[in-house]
Design an enzyme around this catalytic site. Structure first.
Site, PDB file in Angstrom:
ATOM      1  N   ASP A   1       0.709  -0.975   0.192  1.00 50.25           N
ATOM      2  CA  ASP A   1      -0.066  -0.112  -0.050  1.00 50.25           C
ATOM      3  C   ASP A   1       0.817   1.348  -0.086  1.00 50.25           C
ATOM      4  O   ASP A   1       0.417   2.328   0.265  1.00 50.25           O
ATOM      5  CB  ASP A   1      -1.040   0.045   1.206  1.00 50.25           C
ATOM      6  CG  ASP A   1      -2.068  -0.807   1.069  1.00 50.25           C
ATOM      7  OD1 ASP A   1      -2.739  -1.133  -0.102  1.00 50.25           O
ATOM      8  OD2 ASP A   1      -2.586  -1.590   2.080  1.00 50.25           O
TER       9      ASP A   1
ATOM     10  N   ASP B   1      -6.606  -4.113  -5.221  1.00 59.32           N
ATOM     11  CA  ASP B   1      -6.239  -2.999  -4.561  1.00 59.32           C
ATOM     12  C   ASP B   1      -4.864  -2.416  -4.914  1.00 59.32           C
ATOM     13  O   ASP B   1      -4.665  -1.129  -5.161  1.00 59.32           O
ATOM     14  CB  ASP B   1      -5.932  -2.887  -2.976  1.00 59.32           C
ATOM     15  CG  ASP B   1      -7.160  -3.672  -2.233  1.00 59.32           C
ATOM     16  OD1 ASP B   1      -7.735  -5.015  -2.825  1.00 59.32           O
ATOM     17  OD2 ASP B   1      -7.676  -3.573  -1.291  1.00 59.32           O
TER      18      ASP B   1
END
Length: 367
Positions: free
Chosen positions: A90, A151
């Site tokens: 991330d 994601d």
């Protein structure tokens, strides 16, 4: 755009900025998700800290109010030490809204250095056997070395940017390789996406699609669908690759078919029933992706769908006076009982980001 429609978007922007301003007087850590309408905070930003810093940069960019710039710099600088994270897929979420956007506004060169380092850390996790970056290396005590999350598509723009701003050109190769793998294995024939796709971590051989936050392995988790639309649209615009653009359009067409009767996404597009929780954050992310797709393609249908989403969010999902966030009615992680009918830092960020982007694109289109 009519005066009433313009006013609704403009009012939502004003509301979001007022809520962000109020947040500056509260607890001096990173808002993450809410419980009972009140923020739960993290000291290091976990994976969502970039969204709060990014919201502050957006607020400063819109208002030129120095208190937003000072706060944005403070929170961005607190994230810089995370640039060396070597088990974190991330890093794009953490550094693109904060350091990259902050550099564009304020010109701080240390932000560039940190963002390039973060990109190198992200690319350093690349599995060349399977051509993917694994997800959640630090999460929940599980082995994620062969699991790829949809994601991650939204983290790849950091690699593309870094390859053009002093980073190794190999960073672009990693971004293209991972996105190509995701399109091949995450994207289904109908345009929906798997949340997770599992590979053999040693050989790189594909195994099966799965989910962690969706209804089932074969369902369409709405926030994951939003990550796919937005990530692929951004990558298409940044790289000019037609395969990325066609994949983004397929993912968007699936959303379009599902939101015909209600523009606020359910937490999973396959969840049915009158009591199914909605996910305003999925709507905000999807709206941002649709605006980006409209920018790349010039097709008004995407802008029209983004407007429908943003208007619905603005009339049905703004937080109440006693809630600390901007956007209510999000679902962070229903299967694990987290943030159901609450608020999220990423929902707030992408709502304001989408509102501003929509206003600017639509105003140019109607001149």
């Amino acid at each position: 755009m009519t005066t009433q429609q313009f006013s609704l978007i403009d009012q939502a922007i004003h509301f979001a900025l007022s809520k962000i301003e109020l947040q500056l007087s509260r607890q001096p850590d990173f808002p993450h998700i809410t419980e009972g309408g009140k923020w739960v905070y993290t000291k290091d930003g976990v994976w969502t800290g970039g969204f709060w810093a990014g919201s502050l940069w957006l607020a400063y960019s819109e208002t030129k109010d120095e208190k937003f710039r000072v706060a944005a710099e403070s929170f961005t600088e607190r994230l810089l030490e995370r640039a060396g994270d070597d088990r974190n897929h991330d890093l794009g979420f953490m550094f693109y809204p904060s350091a990259v956007y902050g550099w564009r506004i304020a010109g701080h060169e240390e932000y560039v250095r940190a963002a390039v380092k973060a990109a190198q850390s992200l690319a350093g996790q690349f599995n060349p056997a399977g051509n993917f970056i694994p997800g959640w290396g630090f999460f929940g005590g599980h082995d994620w070395s062969g699991s790829v999350l949809v994601d991650t598509l939204m983290n790849l723009p950091l690699l593309v940017w870094a390859s053009e701003n002093g980073g190794d050109p190999h960073l672009l190769e990693v971004a293209v390789a991972h996105a190509t793998t995701a399109i091949r294995h995450h994207l289904r024939d109908d345009g929906s996406v798997y949340h997770v796709f599992k590979f053999d971590a040693t050989s790189g051989a594909p195994i099966e699609g799965d989910t962690y936050q969706g209804l089932s392995a074969e369902s369409a988790w709405s926030r994951g669908q939003g990550w796919a639309v937005a990530g692929l649209a951004m990558l298409a615009g940044m790289t000019g690759r037609t395969d990325f653009l066609e994949a983004a359009k397929r993912a968007a067409s699936f959303v379009e078919s599902k939101l015909a009767s209600d523009p606020i996404p359910p937490w999973d597009y396959d969840a049915v029933g009158p009591d199914v929780p909605r996910d305003s954050s999925a709507g905000a992310i999807t709206a941002f992706g649709l605006v980006r797709l409209a920018t790349v393609t010039g097709e008004k249908r995407y802008l029209q769908l983004a407007r429908s989403l943003l208007e619905a969010l603005s009339t049905r999902c703004l937080s109440s006076e006693d809630q600390e966030s901007v956007l209510a009615h999000a679902t962070a992680d229903l299967p694990h009982g987290l943030g159901i009918d609450e608020s999220t830092a990423y929902g707030d960020y992408y709502f304001l980001k989408a509102l501003l982007a929509f206003r600017d694109v639509d105003s140019r289109a109607t001149r």
